[in-house]
Design an enzyme around this catalytic site. Structure first.
Site, PDB file in Angstrom:
ATOM      1  N   CYS A  75       0.720  -1.225   0.010  1.00 16.70           N
ATOM      2  CA  CYS A  75      -0.099  -0.151  -0.130  1.00 16.70           C
ATOM      3  C   CYS A  75       0.925   1.083  -0.054  1.00 16.70           C
ATOM      4  O   CYS A  75       2.235   1.082  -0.083  1.00 16.70           O
ATOM      5  CB  CYS A  75      -0.895   0.093   1.505  1.00 16.70           C
ATOM      6  SG  CYS A  75       0.028   0.076   2.769  1.00 16.70           S
ATOM      7  N   CYS A  78       3.367   1.673   2.858  1.00 12.03           N
ATOM      8  CA  CYS A  78       4.535   0.953   2.526  1.00 12.03           C
ATOM      9  C   CYS A  78       5.622   1.719   1.712  1.00 12.03           C
ATOM     10  O   CYS A  78       6.981   1.857   2.349  1.00 12.03           O
ATOM     11  CB  CYS A  78       4.495  -0.401   1.942  1.00 12.03           C
ATOM     12  SG  CYS A  78       3.364  -1.515   2.689  1.00 12.03           S
ATOM     13  N   ASP A 484       9.423  26.712 -31.960  1.00 10.33           N
ATOM     14  CA  ASP A 484      10.403  27.129 -32.705  1.00 10.33           C
ATOM     15  C   ASP A 484      10.455  26.779 -34.153  1.00 10.33           C
ATOM     16  O   ASP A 484       9.694  25.959 -34.432  1.00 10.33           O
ATOM     17  CB  ASP A 484      11.808  26.539 -31.991  1.00 10.33           C
ATOM     18  CG  ASP A 484      13.012  26.930 -32.542  1.00 10.33           C
ATOM     19  OD1 ASP A 484      13.028  28.270 -32.894  1.00 10.33           O
ATOM     20  OD2 ASP A 484      13.937  26.372 -32.600  1.00 10.33           O
ATOM     21  N   ASP A 677      13.778  22.685 -30.521  1.00 12.36           N
ATOM     22  CA  ASP A 677      14.998  21.522 -30.727  1.00 12.36           C
ATOM     23  C   ASP A 677      16.249  21.225 -29.784  1.00 12.36           C
ATOM     24  O   ASP A 677      17.130  20.548 -29.562  1.00 12.36           O
ATOM     25  CB  ASP A 677      15.656  21.835 -32.160  1.00 12.36           C
ATOM     26  CG  ASP A 677      16.451  23.253 -32.231  1.00 12.36           C
ATOM     27  OD1 ASP A 677      16.546  23.917 -31.028  1.00 12.36           O
ATOM     28  OD2 ASP A 677      16.961  23.418 -33.298  1.00 12.36           O
ATOM     29  N   ASP A 681      17.992  27.025 -27.158  1.00 10.41           N
ATOM     30  CA  ASP A 681      16.736  27.667 -26.506  1.00 10.41           C
ATOM     31  C   ASP A 681      16.446  27.287 -25.316  1.00 10.41           C
ATOM     32  O   ASP A 681      15.539  27.269 -24.596  1.00 10.41           O
ATOM     33  CB  ASP A 681      15.420  27.215 -27.402  1.00 10.41           C
ATOM     34  CG  ASP A 681      15.319  28.084 -28.748  1.00 10.41           C
ATOM     35  OD1 ASP A 681      15.710  29.188 -28.657  1.00 10.41           O
ATOM     36  OD2 ASP A 681      14.717  27.453 -29.639  1.00 10.41           O
TER      37      ASP A 681
END
Length: 781
Positions: A75, A78, A484, A677, A681
């Site tokens: 559960c 745990c 982009d 890409d 950026d």
């Protein structure tokens, strides 16, 4: 003697005149090593550097990370206990446990703690941990499945006999029954229920005892308590001859709960099947080629013996055993399991192969470059598992609620039991059992882990790898999608269409200078210039300096040279402004100049991805604002935007300009998804609420994003947004159902409207419904 301690003891025995001990003993005394527990001795093996090569990776100086399998998890409590206990160990930097897959990812400082110490610490709180291995996990799964089926079988067969006796007792209460038969049936019921309790119900008692021993309250505690209270009350009624027996409720509860956990086990396996398929993609053996005086020798070796620098033969139909470069042969290779791209790719000499892909047609010779944990497949597995281990905000809220809910239920059960004991002593036992059983928050703990595992696995199958789990939640709420241009909406492979010489230098010379300046660039434009000058003269440059989003500067024969967009050239040179601006219809352009003048203008053309217009239309139809942000010229950016169907175009932007635009949108309340890409950026990708990088799988380990588009097909983007929304909807449905069920069931049970057998069916059905609802995500297309 093995040590000075044993020598001292032996000397004391001899000095005391008891040397006969050595003549009459039946076996040598146990040594210190023999007295060492087996688990400790076995776990110490995993500290060996050679053993760790297969499952431990270095994440920094003296920092190690390993994936473990945890056995005994039942559960969310745990999970919480293991994470809290291990994280408190000195030297442990991070620990994450995935409830759905039963895997833990641990990062530690090897100067402060050893892996064996971590394994022993987990063992000390009642769980078993060992390094993750796909085959070993499959064996553990099969072992757990068989054990559960045996327990279900015992509970089912004996439970049916108990139900027959219970029906007889119920009918006897209505029509009359001799006291002797009633007593006999009760004792037979006790005899049949005891094996079900001790064998089929053993996992609940072990789990409850482990939780109590570690001073935590898991979901096995109310389950075990309800079973014991019902069984104890029934034994007392059988012994005294007064009161009702609930053997039927005990066996039904155990049976239904076991059935629910069995289906949960199968559902967890199905939800994580993408991860399992990837784990088993690598072959167990490889054919290594060794050059000899008589030609070449082929040796079939285990994959663990393969090393970088080896040459392997990959026959048709075989999986690629490692990352590397083809040295001989030509064939089609399927990377469907890794990228979601179903069409096989043509590979020939010099092409890179990714471990786990499948050779289709002809034999290939591969020069091995990365093996084991350094391969792309291993990195994909790590990132996918990392995403499944991380918990979104809604998951953390559910875990916090479940952690204190059990304690509240126990307090309520005690109050309700005391009330009924005082006002209706004949009914206190069934009411107490019903309260304990019906409110077990299993559904609450299962609500999110199964959904997250199913969703990330499904996205991976479509070629969209989730790295950070929060991205699913945020992607579902996005309002703006920013693209982009180069390498995202286009294929990212521009070609030089024309060279305009602006000085006395000829085309061959300016191409050579441009290629020299771009030789260290990863940008597609730089690669296009290098390709255009491939057959020309060679020029050497030094003192490189990259200006992200603008251009590159370097020195050639002590002369400063610059290449980039018009704004960059105008800033760093005295070039004539008229020479910097060409015909807008020419599209993308890059200018080469020294400090005095511009020498050439390179015109480039790139191709729009064919699926881009349809994707843009789908996003706009769904209410998303779509923007194009590019560092290219306004004319080139507008031309591409017209082809793609994008109305909002921002051109001539540096990375700083893009970052400012994203921050402005976020201040206005927008939830921004940035698709790029990943080459230049990084700032804007980091600032976006969700960053998606289109990157070839071979560069996956260098990417820093929330999601990776492995297939390089934008169709996965719209599918990802739809699945993210569906995932959030499923999680909310599960949490609403779990909370609503407990809000209705708890008062009903406390008021005496729910019988124990009804509580057993209700609790089990609730958990099963949550799991099945989450599995709908695996069928999403």
């Amino acid at each position: 003697m093995c040590c000075y301690g044993c020598q001292a003891v032996a000397q004391a025995i001899v000095d005391s005149g008891n040397a006969g001990f050595y003549r009459h003993r039946t076996a040598p005394s146990a040594t210190g090593q023999e007295l060492l527990p087996d688990f400790i001795r076995q776990s110490q093996v995993y500290d060996h550097p050679e053993i760790q090569k297969t499952f431990v990776r270095a994440t920094g100086e003296h920092q190690q990370e390993a994936a473990l399998i945890l056995e005994g998890i039942t559960c969310a409590a745990c999970v919480w206990l293991n994470e809290r206990h291990v994280s408190q160990l000195p030297g442990v930097l991070e620990v994450q446990v995935n409830y759905a897959t039963r895997r833990a990812r641990v990062r530690w400082d090897d100067t402060q703690i050893k892996l064996s110490d971590i394994l022993q610490a987990i063992h000390n709180i009642g769980y078993t941990a060992h390094p993750y291995d796909p085959q070993q996990q499959q064996q553990a799964f099969e072992r757990e499945r068989r054990n559960q089926l045996r327990r279900i079988g015992i509970a089912g067969v004996l439970g049916m006999q108990v139900m027959v006796l219970s029906i007889a007792l119920y009918v006897g209460d209505w029509s009359g029954m001799e006291a002797g038969f009633r007593t006999f049936f009760r004792w037979i019921g006790l005899l049949l229920t005891t094996p079900v309790l001790l064998y089929s119900g053993a996992p609940f008692f072990r789990g409850a005892w482990r939780d109590l021993r570690n001073r935590s309250v898991g979901m096995d505690v109310p389950v075990a308590l309800g079973i014991l209270v019902a069984f104890g009350g029934s034994v007392h009624a059988s012994w005294t001859g007064h009161g009702e027996v609930y053997y039927d409720s005990v066996v039904m509860f155990i049976f239904f709960l076991l059935v629910s956990r069995y289906f949960e086990l199968m559902a967890r396996k199905r939800g994580a099947e993408t991860l399992e398929q990837l784990s088993q993609a690598m072959p167990a053996m490889a054919t290594r080629i060794t050059a000899t005086t008589n030609g070449e020798q082929q040796d079939i070796i285990p994959l663990t013996e393969l090393q970088a620098g080896d040459t392997v033969l990959i026959k048709p139909g075989e999986s690629v055993p490692a990352d590397g470069t083809i040295t001989a042969g030509e064939s089609s290779v399927s990377e469907a399991l890794l990228t979601g791209e179903s069409t096989p790719l043509r590979k020939q000499q010099g092409a890179r192969l990714i471990g786990g892909s499948i050779n289709i047609e002809s034999p290939l010779y591969l020069h091995v470059e990365q093996v084991g944990l350094d391969t792309v497949l291993a990195e994909i597995l790590r990132l996918l598992e990392q995403a499944q281990n991380q918990k979104p905000a809604i998951t953390r809220l559910a875990d916090r609620v479940a952690s204190w809910f059990v304690g509240i239920v126990l307090v309520i059960a005690a109050v309700v039991g005391y009330y009924w004991w005082q006002h209706a002593p004949d009914n206190w036992l069934p009411v107490l059992v019903a309260v304990l059983v019906v409110t077990c928050p299993c559904a609450l703990s299962l609500a999110t882990p199964t959904a997250i595992s199913a969703a990330t696995g499904t996205l991976m199958g479509h070629g969209l790898l989730t790295i950070r789990s929060h991205s699913l939640e945020t992607l579902a709420q996005c309002t703006h999608v920013i693209f982009d241009k180069t390498g995202t909406l286009t294929f990212g492979t521009p070609a030089v269409s024309r060279v305009q010489c602006l000085s006395h230098l000829d085309e061959r010379t300016v191409l050579a200078i441009a290629a020299a300046l771009e030789q260290q660039s990863e940008h597609p434009v730089g690669k296009a210039l290098i390709a255009a000058a491939a057959d020309g003269k060679i020029v050497t440059a030094n003192e490189f300096r990259n200006h992200p989003g603008a251009g590159i500067s370097a020195r050639i024969d002590d002369t400063p040279w610059f290449i980039g967009n018009a704004k960059f050239i105008a800033t760093h040179t005295d070039a004539d402004s008229e020479a910097l601006h060409g015909d807008p219809a020419d599209g993308s352009q890059v200018i080469l100049a020294d400090t005095r003048q511009a020498h050439a203008r390179f015109l480039l053309r790139d191709t729009l991805r064919p699926e881009a217009p349809a994707i843009i239309k789908t996003l706009r139809d769904s209410g998303k604002q779509v923007l194009l942000m590019s560092g290219d010229t306004p004319s080139a950016a507008q031309q591409l935007a017209d082809e793609a169907g994008i109305e909002d175009v921002r051109a001539g932007m540096s990375p700083a300009d893009k970052l400012q635009q994203v921050q402005t949108l976020q201040q206005q309340g927008a939830v921004v998804v940035m698709v790029g890409d990943g080459i230049n950026d990084a700032p804007v990708l980091a600032a976006a609420d969700v960053s998606i990088v289109m990157r070839d799988a071979a560069h996956i380990s260098q990417a820093n994003a929330d999601m990776l588009l492995l297939s390089n097909n934008l169709e996965a983007l719209t599918g990802g947004i739809l699945l993210a929304r569906k995932t959030l909807r499923v999680i909310r449905q599960n949490l609403s159902w779990a909370a609503g069920y407990n809000l209705v069931a708890l008062p009903a049970a406390a008021l005496g409207f729910v019988a124990p057998w009804m509580a057993a069916i209700g609790m089990s059905s609730s958990s099963l419904l949550v799991v099945l609802n989450a599995l709908r995500l695996t069928r999403s297309k």
